[in-house]
Design a protein around this motif. Structure first.
Motif, mmCIF file in Angstrom:
data_model
loop_
_atom_site.group_PDB
_atom_site.id
_atom_site.type_symbol
_atom_site.label_atom_id
_atom_site.label_comp_id
_atom_site.label_asym_id
_atom_site.label_seq_id
_atom_site.Cartn_x
_atom_site.Cartn_y
_atom_site.Cartn_z
ATOM 1 N N THR A 1 -14.619 21.966 2.093
ATOM 2 C CA THR A 1 -15.886 21.321 1.725
ATOM 3 C C THR A 1 -16.380 21.668 0.332
ATOM 4 O OG1 THR A 1 -17.083 23.144 2.798
ATOM 5 C CG2 THR A 1 -16.640 21.162 4.122
ATOM 6 N N ASP A 2 -16.027 22.857 -0.177
ATOM 7 C CA ASP A 2 -16.511 23.238 -1.503
ATOM 8 C C ASP A 2 -15.546 24.209 -2.160
ATOM 9 O OD1 ASP A 2 -17.037 25.842 -0.412
ATOM 10 O OD2 ASP A 2 -19.024 25.181 0.226
ATOM 11 N N ALA B 1 -12.303 26.725 -1.010
ATOM 12 C CA ALA B 1 -10.980 26.688 -1.641
ATOM 13 C C ALA B 1 -10.566 28.078 -2.097
ATOM 14 C CB ALA B 1 -11.010 25.719 -2.821
ATOM 15 N N LYS B 2 -11.512 28.806 -2.664
ATOM 16 C CA LYS B 2 -11.243 30.175 -3.118
ATOM 17 C C LYS B 2 -10.852 31.059 -1.941
ATOM 18 C CE LYS B 2 -13.369 33.976 -5.704
ATOM 19 N NZ LYS B 2 -14.585 34.407 -6.462
ATOM 20 N N ARG B 3 -11.570 30.916 -0.824
ATOM 21 C CA ARG B 3 -11.257 31.722 0.371
ATOM 22 C C ARG B 3 -9.869 31.373 0.909
ATOM 23 N NH1 ARG B 3 -16.775 30.672 1.507
ATOM 24 N NH2 ARG B 3 -16.213 28.969 2.921
ATOM 25 N N LEU C 1 -10.232 19.613 -3.484
ATOM 26 C CA LEU C 1 -10.958 19.855 -2.231
ATOM 27 C C LEU C 1 -10.530 18.871 -1.153
ATOM 28 C CD1 LEU C 1 -14.594 20.579 -3.537
ATOM 29 C CD2 LEU C 1 -12.722 22.184 -3.111
ATOM 30 N N ASN C 2 -10.333 17.610 -1.556
ATOM 31 C CA ASN C 2 -9.893 16.604 -0.585
ATOM 32 C C ASN C 2 -8.508 16.909 -0.050
ATOM 33 O OD1 ASN C 2 -12.229 15.046 -0.729
ATOM 34 N ND2 ASN C 2 -11.461 13.797 -2.425
ATOM 35 N N LYS C 3 -7.593 17.292 -0.936
ATOM 36 C CA LYS C 3 -6.219 17.578 -0.513
ATOM 37 C C LYS C 3 -6.139 18.830 0.364
ATOM 38 C CE LYS C 3 -3.807 15.286 -4.342
ATOM 39 N NZ LYS C 3 -2.876 15.437 -5.485
#
Length: 212
Positions: A197-198, A202-204, A191-193
């Protein structure tokens, strides 16, 4: 060939040790009952091969194999286990193991597998080899060459794929044979890279790159 046995059941470990003592070319130089102990022995003894169980207390054999291959790429790892499910096989191969043999194999088969893997070969039964070819021929969910994911490590890419498929941390931990805490740490790094935010974001992001 210098060998370390990583196996948490003393009786089984003793049986393998006694079998190897009957040979002229195979020598047991160390024994471990956990993944952590296996790492220490590999560091200090520099074996040619590690016979690695998957299920052990603390660090399991999959994670130990991954770390051994990262730190000591010349040390071969042969998985010796009771488990023959696809995910265990594929995960072991992806982290660097060069063979996968079941504990109920006969003595000749085990010795042959050790010699083949220790000499640079690979050992798979025909049905496992067939399933592996099908598995790895499938296109990954996340394309590693996409610049969006260029900062992610191979392991982080693997976990991102599972996130994109909707897996929970517990499901990812089970499929990759690592702890939920380890997965949580990887997810935080991902998430940081990716600067999201969640995990849903990331999935989107994965879905967006696939549509472009």
């Amino acid at each position: 060939m210098k060998i370390v046995i990583a196996e948490d059941h003393p009786m089984f470990r003793s049986g393998v040790r006694n079998l190897l003592r009957t040979t002229d070319d195979l020598e047991v130089i160390g024994e471990a009952s956990t993944g952590e102990e296996a790492l220490v022995l590999v560091e200090s003894l520099q074996p040619d091969l590690v016979l690695m169980d998957i299920r052990m207390p603390g660090m399991n054999g999959i994670e130990a194999t991954r770390l051994i291959k990262e730190r000591h790429p010349l040390t071969a790892v042969l998985i010796l286990t009771m488990f023959q499910d696809d995910q265990s096989v594929f995960t072991a191969m992806r982290v660097g193991a060069k063979g996968y043999i079941l504990k109920d194999s006969d003595e000749h088969e085990l010795l042959q597998a050790i010699r083949m893997v220790g000499n640079g070969g690979a050992v798979f039964s025909s049905d496992i080899a067939s399933r592996m070819m099908h598995y790895f021929s499938q296109s990954p969910v996340v394309q590693a060459e996409d610049p969006t994911f260029s900062e992610l490590t191979r392991r982080e890419m693997e976990i991102l794929e599972r996130i994109a498929e909707g897996d929970s941390n517990a499901q990812i931990a089970s499929k990759l044979s690592i702890s939920s805490k380890t997965v949580a740490n990887y997810v935080s790094n991902i998430l940081n890279k990716l600067q999201v935010t969640d995990r849903n974001a990331a999935k989107r992001l994965v879905q967006k790159t696939r549509e472009e």
